[in-house]
Enzyme design. Structure first.
Site, PDB file in Angstrom:
ATOM      1  N   HIS A   1       0.851  -1.204   0.000  1.00 56.08           N
ATOM      2  CA  HIS A   1       0.000   0.000   0.000  1.00 56.08           C
ATOM      3  C   HIS A   1       0.872   1.234   0.000  1.00 56.08           C
ATOM      4  O   HIS A   1       2.059   1.201   0.375  1.00 56.08           O
ATOM      5  CB  HIS A   1      -0.944   0.007   1.203  1.00 56.08           C
ATOM      6  CG  HIS A   1      -0.275   0.311   2.514  1.00 56.08           C
ATOM      7  ND1 HIS A   1      -0.143   1.599   3.008  1.00 56.08           N
ATOM      8  CD2 HIS A   1       0.311  -0.493   3.429  1.00 56.08           C
ATOM      9  CE1 HIS A   1       0.478   1.557   4.171  1.00 56.08           C
ATOM     10  NE2 HIS A   1       0.775   0.297   4.453  1.00 56.08           N
ATOM     11  N   CYS A   2       0.304   2.358  -0.457  1.00 60.07           N
ATOM     12  CA  CYS A   2       0.980   3.648  -0.375  1.00 60.07           C
ATOM     13  C   CYS A   2       0.155   4.533   0.553  1.00 60.07           C
ATOM     14  O   CYS A   2      -0.521   4.039   1.448  1.00 60.07           O
ATOM     15  CB  CYS A   2       1.158   4.266  -1.756  1.00 60.07           C
ATOM     16  SG  CYS A   2      -0.397   4.569  -2.626  1.00 60.07           S
ATOM     17  N   ALA A   3       0.165   5.842   0.323  1.00 59.91           N
ATOM     18  CA  ALA A   3      -0.517   6.756   1.254  1.00 59.91           C
ATOM     19  C   ALA A   3      -2.025   6.633   1.220  1.00 59.91           C
ATOM     20  O   ALA A   3      -2.699   6.833   2.238  1.00 59.91           O
ATOM     21  CB  ALA A   3      -0.108   8.199   0.953  1.00 59.91           C
TER      22      ALA A   3
ATOM     23  N   ARG B   1      -3.679   4.125  -1.290  1.00 62.26           N
ATOM     24  CA  ARG B   1      -4.136   3.054  -2.163  1.00 62.26           C
ATOM     25  C   ARG B   1      -3.578   1.690  -1.777  1.00 62.26           C
ATOM     26  O   ARG B   1      -2.437   1.586  -1.338  1.00 62.26           O
ATOM     27  CB  ARG B   1      -3.720   3.345  -3.615  1.00 62.26           C
ATOM     28  CG  ARG B   1      -4.468   4.470  -4.270  1.00 62.26           C
ATOM     29  CD  ARG B   1      -3.725   4.950  -5.510  1.00 62.26           C
ATOM     30  NE  ARG B   1      -2.657   5.872  -5.174  1.00 62.26           N
ATOM     31  CZ  ARG B   1      -1.628   6.158  -5.966  1.00 62.26           C
ATOM     32  NH1 ARG B   1      -1.518   5.559  -7.125  1.00 62.26           N
ATOM     33  NH2 ARG B   1      -0.711   7.010  -5.592  1.00 62.26           N
TER      34      ARG B   1
END
Length: 470
Positions: A26-28, A30
């Site tokens: 995951h990112c910030a 998504r």
């Protein structure tokens, strides 16, 4: 306590089950999935999950927009589904198996420039601020700038150049470091290589461009020009990759007991020689060709057409990931011509897509659930990050995306026709005006107004026709 058990199980089912997941991270905002078969993912059902704000596929990854609570959702997803999570870098590596050759090249370039962007942005803002206090004649009937009437601001103006010079003149150091970081080789060697390209011992690249004759290293049988590559992008990229492959080769053939000596020696010294004999001059020529072609396109009789096409096409480039190529072109334009007229169009495109979302906020003003997605997406686009706007709203409906492209195209034509120039790359939205040269700020403001009004009006008109219940 797990909050998203139900949603996590639903998402696993709709992406094709555990057996369809090669990697997840995951990112910030998504969830990033590398799927064995993207066609097994049921996008319609996934987007009906309450926590999900949209989906899209980019750079070989199926991405699910969750929002700021994505880390909590990710933890619950891994816990209840038994899918093993990996780092974002590992997910990117896995995703490359789903990419074409061109997509892999673009992804690698993007990963090289990504860690440099924060410095480049702050450098652009600093240069913009220095121009405002140093070049605009605010005082004494428009005859003097702030630094001419205030010693404090004169000192500030001089001091801030320390940072601007570090970021842009010594950019090759950052690039060669980023290449070694990306390719997993010795980063300090990348830093040393970069320093050898911008050493004060060398004739500054700007002086070379001005016609000054460079001193030479005289080896008796050969002479090498002592030329620096300050602010040059392509020579640094070429040198960085040569260093990476020479280090890998040296590590393969070196006995482990002396690898600490042999690997740096046989990687760094040949690369520095090649950088100054071959790679630097060749890279300089290539970079000059690219920048001159773009500059000619922007300043020619058909510059308006070039601008219109670029302004219209930039948002689709963001979707493909190819937009990262513009960073290198912008930096090369800055090195060759002291500024860039390409970057203002990028900022205008971001504003235009944000304005299309703003129109959707207006059209869906009674829909609280929709506003939870569209309002943050609009703010994000106005601050230069368009992915939430593009994938969460504009592509979902279609017509806001096209409206934003049309508004961006018109604004780009105005920008280029008015010779708007930026000092450097900056924040790619409304705050981007701080990176515009003072002489161009008025016309950039006009172009910004167009980028706000045209997409908004077009989206509202088309929305009322397509969403007949509004």
């Amino acid at each position: 306590m797990a909050k998203y058990i139900k949603e996590a199980k639903e998402l696993l089912e709709f992406i094709g089950g555990k057996e369809n997941v090669k990697a997840v991270s995951h990112c910030a905002t998504r969830m990033r999935f590398v799927l064995k078969d993207d066609l097994l993912a049921n996008k319609d059902n996934i987007e009906k999950i309450k926590i999900v704000k949209g989906t899209f596929t980019q750079a070989g990854q199926f991405q699910v927009i969750v929002g700021n609570n994505v880390s909590d959702f990710y933890n619950d997803f891994v816990q209840v589904t038994g899918v093993d999570g990996v780092s974002k870098d590992s997910a990117k590596d896995a995703a490359k198996s789903n990419m074409t050759f061109i997509q892999r090249v673009m992804a690698n370039l993007a990963e090289i420039f990504a860690p440099l962007i924060p410095a480049i942005i702050v450098g652009g803002l600093i240069l913009g601020f220095r121009n405002i206090i140093g070049d605009i004649k605010f005082f004494e009937d428009g005859t003097k700038s702030l630094i001419e009437v205030s010693q404090f601001w004169a000192g500030t103006h001089s001091f801030l150049w320390l940072i601007g010079e570090a970021i842009f003149h010594f950019l090759p150091v950052g690039i060669t470091w980023a290449v070694t970081r990306k390719m997993g080789t010795t980063q300090i060697l990348g830093i040393v290589l970069g320093i050898t390209l911008v050493s004060p011992q060398l004739l500054n690249a700007y002086s070379v461009a001005g016609g000054d004759v460079a001193p030479v290293w005289d080896f008796g049988f050969a002479k090498i020009n002592m030329i620096g590559y300050q602010a040059q992008v392509i020579p640094a990229i070429l040198a960085g990759f040569v260093l990476v492959y020479l280090e890998r080769l040296a590590r393969k053939i070196s006995p482990p007991s002396i690898s600490m000596i042999m690997v740096p020696f046989f990687a760094l010294i040949p690369t520095v020689i090649l950088a100054h004999v071959v790679l630097g001059p060749v890279g300089w020529v290539i970079g000059s060709w690219i920048s001159k072609v773009v500059y000619m396109g922007l300043t020619s009789t058909f510059g308006w057409l070039f601008a219109g096409v670029f302004g219209f096409a930039y948002a689709p480039l963001v979707i493909t990931g190819l937009h990262h190529m513009t960073n290198a072109i912008d930096l090369q334009l800055m090195a060759e011509f002291g500024g860039t007229s390409l970057w203002p169009m990028i900022a205008l495109s971001n504003i235009a897509q944000g304005s299309a979302v703003l129109a959707m906020v207006y059209l869906n003003r009674k829909n609280e659930e929709e506003k939870q997605v569209s309002i943050p997406a609009c703010i994000s686009a106005y601050l230069g990050v368009t992915e939430p706007a593009l994938f969460g709203i504009n592509l979902k409906y279609g017509f806001p995306f096209i409206s934003g492209m049309i508004g961006s195209s018109i604004a780009a034509i105005i920008s280029v026709a008015s010779n708007v120039m930026a000092n450097s790359i900056g924040i790619g939205g409304i705050p981007g005006i701080l990176s515009i040269k003072p002489s161009s700020m008025l016309m950039f403001t006009v172009a910004m107004v167009v980028a706000i009004v045209v997409p908004f009006v077009l989206t509202v008109i088309l929305g009322k026709k397509k969403l007949g219940n509004i």
